[in-house]
Scaffold this active site. Structure first.
Site, PDB file in Angstrom:
ATOM      1  N   ASP A 141       6.747  -2.669  11.187  1.00  0.00           N
ATOM      2  CA  ASP A 141       5.395  -3.061  10.803  1.00  0.00           C
ATOM      3  C   ASP A 141       5.431  -4.214   9.796  1.00  0.00           C
ATOM      4  O   ASP A 141       4.528  -4.353   8.965  1.00  0.00           O
ATOM      5  CB  ASP A 141       4.675  -1.833  10.204  1.00  0.00           C
ATOM      6  CG  ASP A 141       3.172  -2.038  10.105  1.00  0.00           C
ATOM      7  OD1 ASP A 141       2.520  -1.302   9.324  1.00  0.00           O
ATOM      8  OD2 ASP A 141       2.635  -2.940  10.784  1.00  0.00           O
ATOM      9  N   ASP A 169       4.273  -1.562  15.515  1.00  0.00           N
ATOM     10  CA  ASP A 169       2.838  -1.777  15.338  1.00  0.00           C
ATOM     11  C   ASP A 169       2.489  -3.224  15.706  1.00  0.00           C
ATOM     12  O   ASP A 169       3.352  -4.108  15.707  1.00  0.00           O
ATOM     13  CB  ASP A 169       2.439  -1.515  13.876  1.00  0.00           C
ATOM     14  CG  ASP A 169       0.926  -1.511  13.690  1.00  0.00           C
ATOM     15  OD1 ASP A 169       0.464  -1.811  12.575  1.00  0.00           O
ATOM     16  OD2 ASP A 169       0.193  -1.231  14.665  1.00  0.00           O
ATOM     17  N   GLU A 199      -6.500  -1.756  13.329  1.00  0.00           N
ATOM     18  CA  GLU A 199      -7.005  -0.805  12.332  1.00  0.00           C
ATOM     19  C   GLU A 199      -8.433  -1.149  11.895  1.00  0.00           C
ATOM     20  O   GLU A 199      -8.758  -2.295  11.611  1.00  0.00           O
ATOM     21  CB  GLU A 199      -6.075  -0.748  11.101  1.00  0.00           C
ATOM     22  CG  GLU A 199      -5.637  -2.069  10.530  1.00  0.00           C
ATOM     23  CD  GLU A 199      -4.310  -2.540  11.100  1.00  0.00           C
ATOM     24  OE1 GLU A 199      -3.990  -2.199  12.240  1.00  0.00           O
ATOM     25  OE2 GLU A 199      -3.599  -3.263  10.392  1.00  0.00           O
TER      26      GLU A 199
HETATM   27  C1  LIG Z   1       3.805  -7.944   7.375  1.00  0.00           C
HETATM   28  C2  LIG Z   1       2.732  -7.051   6.883  1.00  0.00           C
HETATM   29  C3  LIG Z   1       3.195  -5.751   6.264  1.00  0.00           C
HETATM   30  C4  LIG Z   1       4.115  -5.827   5.083  1.00  0.00           C
HETATM   31  O1  LIG Z   1       5.423  -6.200   5.471  1.00  0.00           O
HETATM   32  C5  LIG Z   1       6.048  -6.869   4.370  1.00  0.00           C
HETATM   33  N1  LIG Z   1       7.173  -7.621   4.916  1.00  0.00           N
HETATM   34  C6  LIG Z   1       7.093  -8.699   5.726  1.00  0.00           C
HETATM   35  N2  LIG Z   1       8.324  -9.101   6.112  1.00  0.00           N
HETATM   36  C7  LIG Z   1       9.198  -8.260   5.527  1.00  0.00           C
HETATM   37  C8  LIG Z   1      10.622  -8.168   5.554  1.00  0.00           C
HETATM   38  N3  LIG Z   1      11.348  -9.036   6.259  1.00  0.00           N
HETATM   39  N4  LIG Z   1      11.213  -7.177   4.844  1.00  0.00           N
HETATM   40  C9  LIG Z   1      10.456  -6.304   4.149  1.00  0.00           C
HETATM   41  N5  LIG Z   1       9.112  -6.329   4.096  1.00  0.00           N
HETATM   42  C10 LIG Z   1       8.487  -7.314   4.771  1.00  0.00           C
HETATM   43  C11 LIG Z   1       4.928  -7.667   3.770  1.00  0.00           C
HETATM   44  O2  LIG Z   1       5.201  -7.956   2.409  1.00  0.00           O
HETATM   45  C12 LIG Z   1       3.732  -6.744   3.935  1.00  0.00           C
HETATM   46  O3  LIG Z   1       3.559  -5.927   2.785  1.00  0.00           O
HETATM   47  N6  LIG Z   1       1.815  -6.700   7.992  1.00  0.00           N
HETATM   48  C13 LIG Z   1       0.975  -7.602   8.505  1.00  0.00           C
HETATM   49  O4  LIG Z   1       1.024  -8.792   8.193  1.00  0.00           O
HETATM   50  C14 LIG Z   1      -0.129  -7.102   9.387  1.00  0.00           C
HETATM   51  C15 LIG Z   1      -1.230  -7.958   9.640  1.00  0.00           C
HETATM   52  C16 LIG Z   1      -2.314  -7.511  10.394  1.00  0.00           C
HETATM   53  C17 LIG Z   1      -3.451  -8.423  10.671  1.00  0.00           C
HETATM   54  C18 LIG Z   1      -4.144  -8.349  11.883  1.00  0.00           C
HETATM   55  C19 LIG Z   1      -5.225  -9.183  12.143  1.00  0.00           C
HETATM   56  C20 LIG Z   1      -5.618 -10.112  11.187  1.00  0.00           C
HETATM   57  F1  LIG Z   1      -6.672 -10.909  11.422  1.00  0.00           F
HETATM   58  C21 LIG Z   1      -4.931 -10.203   9.971  1.00  0.00           C
HETATM   59  C22 LIG Z   1      -3.847  -9.356   9.712  1.00  0.00           C
HETATM   60  C23 LIG Z   1      -2.344  -6.189  10.887  1.00  0.00           C
HETATM   61  C24 LIG Z   1      -1.262  -5.357  10.642  1.00  0.00           C
HETATM   62  O5  LIG Z   1      -1.270  -4.073  11.098  1.00  0.00           O
HETATM   63  C25 LIG Z   1      -0.146  -5.795   9.919  1.00  0.00           C
HETATM   64  O6  LIG Z   1       0.900  -4.927   9.761  1.00  0.00           O
HETATM   65 MG   LIG Z   2       0.681  -3.223  11.096  1.00  0.00          MG
END
Ligand SMILES: C[C@H](C[C@H]1O[C@@H](n2cnc3c(N)ncnc32)[C@H](O)[C@@H]1O)NC(=O)c1cc(-c2ccc(F)cc2)cc(O)c1O
Ligand SMILES: [Mg+2]
Length: 214
Positions: A141, A169, A199
């Protein structure tokens, strides 16, 4: 100074959820995101699919990539058998700080190891740092363009065994086209799509469950 959305989400948990009650934490976050501010948690609809896969796999070891505020961490950890371990990776320190408090409010800190850092750096260190052999379940995710490279990395590091389940996801929105193409065409995975919605919206999204065949 202005609060951030994750800080306001934590406030809603501390105000409306009961300490030590994971379901009330999940309910409080979903209520906040439906009625106050949208946030990128897996949410209640896809969350039910996540719950059913966790219950079916009944994993002893789980890896979550992308903790954000800990919503799915709490959902997964609340379903784990005793002595099962969930390692969750989050590289944004502000999000990690909020997630720690959400997980603690749910009373699940003993089941969860939150690691601050990037998946690409930590996946190769899982065995030596955390004594992990293989993961029974991985919940992807995080950044959507990291799903495929990190899947190859987990294979290369010997972290997947015959029967390991990858649950991804956002395979439709924002979308992970290269990952989806790979798991659906590779002879080493048995893949299944669970159609749902982004979501808290009516936009299509879904989860892809892929079993590693070894
Ligand atoms: C990426 C994020 C989730 C988190 O992941 C951490 N992260 C990243 N890369 C790494 C790594 N390589 N290692 C560790 N952590 C890491 C980050 O800091 C965020 O906290 N999730 C999303 O961007 C996300 C976006 C949408 C979304 C959908 C429609 C829209 F119009 C706008 C946004 C829906 C979702 O359900 C998501 O999940
Ligand atoms: Mg997600």
């Amino acid at each position: 100074t202005q609060s951030t959305r994750p800080q306001r989400l934590l406030g809603a948990v501390q105000k409306n959820a009961t300490r030590g009650d994971p379901r009330s934490v999940v309910k409080a976050i979903d209520h906040f995101c439906r009625n106050q501010e949208w946030a990128m948690n897996v949410g209640d609809e896809k969350g039910c699919i996540l719950d059913s896969v966790v219950s079916e796999v009944n994993p002893a070891t789980v890896l979550e990539l992308g903790t954000y505020c800990g919503y799915s961490t709490v959902r997964i950890a609340s379903l784990l058998p005793p002595h099962a371990k969930l390692i969750t990776l989050e590289f944004n320190p502000d999000f990690a700080a909020i997630a720690r408090q959400v997980i603690a409010w749910a009373g699940l800190e003993h089941k969860v190891q939150l690691v601050e850092g990037a998946s690409g750096d930590w996946i190769p260190k899982m065995k030596e740092q955390f004594g992990v052999e293989t993961f029974d379940l991985v919940f992807l995710d995080h950044w959507k363009d990291r799903y495929l490279p990190d899947t190859h990395l987990m294979e290369e590091c010997g972290l997947l065994r015959k029967g390991s389940v990858l649950l991804a996801d956002n395979v439709i929105c924002p979308g992970t086209p290269d990952y989806l193409e790979f798991v659906r065409s590779s002879p080493r995975y048995k893949s299944q799509y669970f159609k749902s919605h982004l979501e808290y919206t009516k936009v299509e999204d879904g989860l892809e469950k892929s079993v590693f065949l070894g």
